[in-house]
Design an enzyme around this catalytic site. Structure first.
Site, short mmCIF file in Angstrom:
data_model
loop_
_atom_site.label_atom_id
_atom_site.label_comp_id
_atom_site.label_asym_id
_atom_site.label_seq_id
_atom_site.Cartn_x
_atom_site.Cartn_y
_atom_site.Cartn_z
CB THR A 39 -0.91 0.17 1.15
OG1 THR A 39 -1.56 1.30 1.23
CG2 THR A 39 -0.17 -0.11 2.58
CE1 TYR B 191 -3.73 -1.91 5.33
CE2 TYR B 191 -3.30 0.26 4.63
CZ TYR B 191 -3.48 -1.06 4.57
OH TYR B 191 -3.74 -1.35 3.06
#
Ligand code: UDP
Length: 325
Positions: free
Chosen positions: A116, A140
């Site tokens: 990501t 995250y």
């Protein structure tokens, strides 16, 4: 080829599994259905199990003996990761370790990993290149960065017998052009999904988080990429590894972005609904501008996006959203 797809019942995994199946590959989806859906598995077999279940994972992987693994299973809500970091390090980092260990045991040496743009944190450059420093600003992003480091070390240690492609996704949106699958989240946090839920009347307002950013219209800019272009990048990454390509990390985005205001205006135009969009304060942890440098993925994989079109992204998402009603 035989492809083992973790998280293949979820949003991105199901689009990739669909694309693989359409191309004639054999697919085994390994998903615990915590956020995924059985109906989203359009091709192949579904095994309902988690990556924390090392015995099942090892058994299924050995029995199936895939040519490659694509790893999508992960927890992905940034805000939740701040409140429950351990859940993120377990689901994302520890489970990826389990997967790599099981792959090594089973002699499976090709992995395509969902990373990501969150690994960059507040990106210093626009567009941001893969060589930029990794500075995630939430658990995250940290959990995914740790996976990248583990993969780097594993690829270094095991040489040609374990190779991977990490794809750093930017803002993935849109849905299957035929309307069969799309995003389903109980408490959607993403801009396009929330805008469409507001257009549909499911939410009474869309908050615009921050209008005082150093961008032309004061709102944040993101690189929105259609999920089918992203799926195609996975297929190319598979070809690349199968052709003997070395481990590599690649950004996956279009290389230009849209502001929140531009997305809201386009969502209003596509849906025909003049929904309530309210200017609010900033959301914590939002970088002003996040746009992918995509020269590397284009040269290494020969990736050519075909849906670089905000209207198409929003229209496919809107068709799907209406279906969900
Ligand atoms: N955003 C917004 N309202 C919302 C959801 C998101 O203004 O209801 C903004 C958010 O602050 C960010 C951009 O839209 O600037 C994209 O956010 P999203 O959550 O879709 O993706 P992210 O870039 O955080 O991964």
């Amino acid at each position: 080829m035989k492809i083992f797809v973790t998280g293949g019942a979820g949003y991105i995994g199901s689009h990739v599994a669909k694309t693989l199946g359409d191309l004639g590959h054999d697919v085994l989806v390994y998903d615990n259905l915590s956020t995924g859906n059985e109906w989203a598995v359009l091709h192949g077999r579904l095994v309902v199990a988690g990556l924390e279940d090392k015995l099942t994972l090892a058994r299924v992987l050995k029995e199936y003996s895939p040519d490659a693994v694509m790893h999508f299973a992960a927890s992905i809500v940034v805000h939740e990761s701040v409140i429950s970091p351990i859940k993120y390090y377990l689901n994302n980092t520890a489970c990826t370790l389990n997967l790599i260990e099981a792959m090594l045991d089973a002699g499976v040496g090709r992995l395509i990993f969902s990373s990501t743009a969150a690994v960059y944190g507040i990106a210093q450059g626009v567009p941001v290149l893969e060589s930029a420093p990794l500075n995630p600003i939430n658990p995250y992003g940290s959990s995914k960065m740790m996976n990248e480091l583990i993969l780097r070390d594993a690829s270094g240690a095991y040489g040609g017998s374990f190779r991977h492609v990490s794809l750093r996704y930017f803002n993935v949106a849109g849905a299957d052009g035929e309307g069969r699958i799309g995003q389903v989240y109980k408490n959607a946090t993403h801009l396009i999904t929330r805008a469409l839920k507001t257009a549909k009347g499911e939410l009474d307002r869309l908050d615009i988080y921050g209008t005082d950013y150093p961008t032309p219209d004061g709102t944040c800019i993101r690189d929105y990429i259609h999920v089918e272009d992203l799926a195609h990048a996975h297929v190319l990454a598979l070809d690349y590894l199968s052709g003997g390509g070395e481990s590599v990390v690649l950004n996956c985005g279009y290389g230009h972005g849209f502001s929140v205001r531009e997305v809201v205006a386009e969502a209003k135009r596509v849906t025909g609904a003049d929904f309530n969009a309210v200017e609010c304060g900033r959301r914590e942890g939002d970088p002003p501008e996040l746009v992918a440098g995509n020269g590397k993925i284009k040269s290494v994989l020969g990736w050519k996006p075909v849906h670089d079109d905000l209207e198409y992204i929003i229209r496919t998402a809107w068709n799907w959203e209406k279906k969900l009603a």
